[in-house]
Design an enzyme around this catalytic site. Sequence first.
Site, PDB file in Angstrom:
ATOM      1  N   ILE A 169      35.169 -29.969  50.879  1.00 55.70           N
ATOM      2  CA  ILE A 169      33.943 -30.759  50.859  1.00 55.70           C
ATOM      3  C   ILE A 169      33.872 -31.610  49.591  1.00 55.70           C
ATOM      4  CG2 ILE A 169      31.420 -30.668  50.906  1.00 55.70           C
ATOM      5  CD1 ILE A 169      31.663 -27.998  52.389  1.00 55.70           C
ATOM      6  N   TYR A 228      27.263 -13.941  46.917  1.00 54.81           N
ATOM      7  CA  TYR A 228      27.214 -15.382  47.170  1.00 54.81           C
ATOM      8  C   TYR A 228      25.780 -15.846  47.411  1.00 54.81           C
ATOM      9  CZ  TYR A 228      27.743 -19.883  49.471  1.00 54.81           C
ATOM     10  OH  TYR A 228      27.628 -21.206  49.810  1.00 54.81           O
ATOM     11  N   ASP A 261      38.323 -30.161  38.641  1.00 55.59           N
ATOM     12  CA  ASP A 261      38.661 -28.994  39.454  1.00 55.59           C
ATOM     13  C   ASP A 261      39.661 -28.140  38.700  1.00 55.59           C
ATOM     14  OD1 ASP A 261      39.534 -27.248  41.658  1.00 55.59           O
ATOM     15  OD2 ASP A 261      38.708 -28.773  42.997  1.00 55.59           O
ATOM     16  N   VAL A 318      29.636 -24.990  56.940  1.00 60.84           N
ATOM     17  CA  VAL A 318      30.408 -26.216  57.137  1.00 60.84           C
ATOM     18  C   VAL A 318      31.851 -25.854  57.478  1.00 60.84           C
ATOM     19  CG1 VAL A 318      31.194 -28.372  56.075  1.00 60.84           C
ATOM     20  CG2 VAL A 318      28.962 -27.400  55.447  1.00 60.84           C
ATOM     21  N   ASN A 322      29.520 -28.840  42.572  1.00 61.99           N
ATOM     22  CA  ASN A 322      30.012 -28.401  43.872  1.00 61.99           C
ATOM     23  C   ASN A 322      30.943 -27.190  43.794  1.00 61.99           C
ATOM     24  OD1 ASN A 322      30.900 -28.858  46.803  1.00 61.99           O
ATOM     25  ND2 ASN A 322      32.823 -29.149  45.702  1.00 61.99           N
ATOM     26  N   TYR A 336      33.436 -19.197  47.554  1.00 59.94           N
ATOM     27  CA  TYR A 336      32.810 -18.902  48.842  1.00 59.94           C
ATOM     28  C   TYR A 336      33.832 -18.592  49.926  1.00 59.94           C
ATOM     29  CZ  TYR A 336      30.514 -19.545  53.356  1.00 59.94           C
ATOM     30  OH  TYR A 336      30.063 -19.372  54.641  1.00 59.94           O
TER      31      TYR A 336
END
Length: 252
Positions: free
Chosen positions: A18, A156, A37, A189, A88, A92
């Site tokens: 994403i 989470y 990242d 998603v 972001n 997860y």
Amino acid sequence: MQKLKDRVAIITGGAQGIGAAYARAMAAEGARVAIADILDGTSLAKEIEAAGGRAMAVQVNVADETSVLAMAEAVNEHFGRIDILVNNAAVYASLQLKPFSEIDVAEWDKVMAVNVRGPFVCAKAVVPFMRSNGYGRIVNISSGTPFKGTPNLLHYVTSKGAILALSRALAREVGGDGICVNTLAPGLVLSEGVIQNTDMREKLTGPVLASRAIKRDQTPEDLIEPLLFLASDACAFMTGETLVVDGGSVMH
């Protein structure tokens, strides 16, 4: 007219999934994009530049404040300013569903370090640059799960509930500096990671689809326009809010 023309945007966790979709979309709207990242985002940065955009890749561990401060300095040095932060990066898709009593403390701490400490130290690192320009947009990525109390992912869900509170409190501290802080809360998603996590997809997809008013899977593309809204001048008088985008599973 491009919505983010000449703005500088940092997207944490932007090298894949994403986050990569966010980076491509923001670059297409004129933003100069920093793909921040723990993974190497160089190939994505080159892809964006080949398409006519401007991008850089910078490796960072969002749970480590020293690493984050170095990342923010590198972005400011490269692009000359920082306007937008998309928090972001999160743990997860690699998680396994399990009762809370089976979550060990080390796993709990890892989730909290990335999902809660990460947005905190990233905001702490970029706000001084935003204040110096009298402008900023911080978009924290939460989830629909805190509104539902989704079971078997207690660490989470707790971390994403913390993001709602973090956004509200931070919005009040920086509103006078021209900085808006809002939360984007996606549903389940079909990202690369979720598709690869067979257990998660098999156990969650059915109940999630049944709970939605719009009966289909959610894709990263469903989040692009809401993200661009929260990252742009369009939300200049909106802060501390949470925008849930999940097909009507959560209505709040």
